[in-house]
Design an enzyme around this catalytic site. Structure first.
Site, short mmCIF file in Angstrom:
data_model
loop_
_atom_site.label_atom_id
_atom_site.label_comp_id
_atom_site.label_asym_id
_atom_site.label_seq_id
_atom_site.Cartn_x
_atom_site.Cartn_y
_atom_site.Cartn_z
N LYS A 79 0.84 -1.19 0.00
CA LYS A 79 0.00 0.00 0.00
C LYS A 79 0.88 1.25 0.00
O LYS A 79 1.93 1.27 0.66
CB LYS A 79 -0.90 -0.04 1.23
CG LYS A 79 -1.96 1.04 1.33
CD LYS A 79 -2.81 0.78 2.57
CE LYS A 79 -3.94 1.79 2.71
NZ LYS A 79 -4.81 1.46 3.89
N SER A 154 -9.40 1.42 3.06
CA SER A 154 -8.58 2.28 2.22
C SER A 154 -7.53 1.52 1.42
O SER A 154 -6.86 2.09 0.56
CB SER A 154 -7.90 3.35 3.06
OG SER A 154 -7.03 2.76 4.03
N SER A 178 -9.84 -1.04 6.96
CA SER A 178 -9.23 -0.79 5.66
C SER A 178 -8.50 -1.97 5.04
O SER A 178 -8.17 -1.92 3.86
CB SER A 178 -8.27 0.40 5.76
OG SER A 178 -8.99 1.60 5.94
#
Length: 445
Positions: A79, A154, A178
């Site tokens: 990420k 996310s 997330s």
């Protein structure tokens, strides 16, 4: 071999047997990324030089019998909030445009020392403050079950990289859901670790007292191996895991409210399979949860604004409006309100621990809703607000109560089953999850 559909564990075993060359494997994924029509919505940046260098080192170790871990030589994505030396880390935000760290984050460094190959950085919700994955500032990653829908946030690109076969596994973060939301919406296994278990140094923060690091994978075995690689240790033993004699609590408070039809049906079918495999499931009410759940806005936005308010006020117009407004809402709360909310939450954590002490895990649907349409979300209004808050509601229980948690695919597209375990109880939770995974894959009775 079709590497894109193999588990990370199977790829690792193939490397160990000498059947798979780590360099060829890494090149396979790099070529797949280059050829994929939606790759630019999944990867923010690809790091081919680093990946191939790490793969060559893994190949040398494999040939000489010096492998560092079961996943040595397996390519994964990260990420875009994990610092990578010499490579931009922007956390999906123009506020951090062209931010280039000088060193890897400690968790990336440990994973590299365990032999994981870094393919690159994946797109995400802006500064990790949304469960949807909608990001018009950088890119909105697609959902594997509906390319017109968001993939969940996310860790949106993290989930998409695995679901679309562009990484063997991914590393994301989970502050309110997330890791688990995008995993559930893309039919993956997602592990939320306990706050404080894995270092957050070199990880762009949102709310430091809730931020956690966790993997997104194809299987529970992969999640266990990835957790071990992130921590630099041996993986927990999942062999012989069984649901016979397991006692689960089916949480009723809050998480069953406004559950949409498909997630409800998938959840009920999942419980039936767990029972058929020998588990006892008991309904559980914890009415005290309403307090911290109602105060979640105080807890999250106050800390998020404290971290980011100064930067946002310098360049407010570079942010996506709904995300900026969510940060700005943190200005409304006083220090007294924040402290009271934390005090109440800590009291409820003690109540939760007593209420759940006799259970192996607490169950819920991972997300009450299905992945919303990206174009409709861009219209804003009530639809955006409703879907965003609903998406994170069930998973947020695990963060507020300070738990370990995992989501498993149920076999119904974009519908996950969440299992919440004890704080720092990841190894035990993963054993239970492995047994549940097998039960969920069994034919319906």
């Amino acid at each position: 071999m079709n590497f894109s559909t193999m588990s990370a564990a199977d790829l690792g075993r193939g490397i160990g047997r000498g059947d798979i060359d780590p360099v060829a494997l890494t090149q396979y994924f790099l070529d797949a990324i280059a050829a994929h029509p939606m790759a630019d919505r999944i990867y923010a940046r690809v790091t081919p030089e680093r990946a191939l260098s790490e793969a060559r080192a893994a190949a040398d170790r494999a040939k000489s019998g010096r492998r560092l871990s079961p996943l040595d030589g397996v390519p994964v994505s990260w990420k875009d909030l994990f610092d990578t030396a010499g490579v931009a880390t922007e956390a999906g935000s123009a506020l951090l445009k062209d931010r280039v760290p000088e060193a890897d984050s400690p968790v990336l460094r440990v994973a590299t020392q365990m032999g994981l190959v870094c393919l690159g950085k994946t797109h995400m919700s802006e500064l990790a403050f949304s469960g949807l994955g909608l990001n018009p500032v950088t890119a909105t990653s697609p959902c594997i079950n509906d390319p017109e829908a968001v993939s969940g946030g996310s860790s949106s690109g993290a989930a998409a990289s695995v679901a679309f076969g562009l990484a063997a596994a991914a590393v994301g973060s989970d502050t309110g859901g997330s890791v688990r939301i995008p995993s559930a919406w893309n039919d993956l296994v997602g592990l939320k670790t306990t706050s404080g278990r894995i270092s957050l140094d070199g990880v762009v923060p949102l709310a430091k007292r809730f931020d956690t690091v966790g993997p997104l994978c194809r299987t529970v075995e992969d999640a266990a191996l990835m957790l071990a690689a992130l921590e630099g240790r041996a993986a927990p033993d999942l062999a012989g895991a069984s649901l016979k004699g397991c006692r689960f609590a089916a949480l009723q408070t809050i998480v069953m409210d406004d559950l949409r039809d498909a997630p409800r049906q998938a959840y009920e079918q999942a419980l039936d399979r767990l029972r058929a495999a020998g588990a006892e499931i008991v309904p559980l009410e914890v009415p005290e949860l309403h307090g911290p759940m109602n105060d979640a806005g105080v807890l999250y936005t106050t800390e998020a604004w404290a971290l980011w308010g100064d930067e946002i006020e310098k360049q407010p117009d570079v942010m996506f409006g709904p995300i900026r407004e969510r940060f700005e809402s943190g200005k409304a709360y006083s220090g007294a309100e924040y402290i009271r909310a934390w005090d109440q939450m800590e009291q409820v954590r003690e109540i939760w621990a007593r209420a759940t002490a006799g259970f192996d895990a607490v169950l819920s649907a991972t997300a009450p809703n299905l992945p919303p349409n990206a174009e409709r979300l861009m219209e804003g209004g009530e639809y955006y607000l409703t879907e965003n808050l609903l998406a994170l509601r069930n998973t947020r229980v695990g963060n507020l109560m300070g738990l370990s948690a995992v989501t498993l695919p149920t076999g119904v597209p974009s519908c996950g089953l969440q299992l919440m375990g004890a704080p720092m109880g990841e190894d035990a939770l993963l054993r239970i999850a492995a047994a549940a995974e097998a039960a969920l894959a069994s034919p319906a009775a």
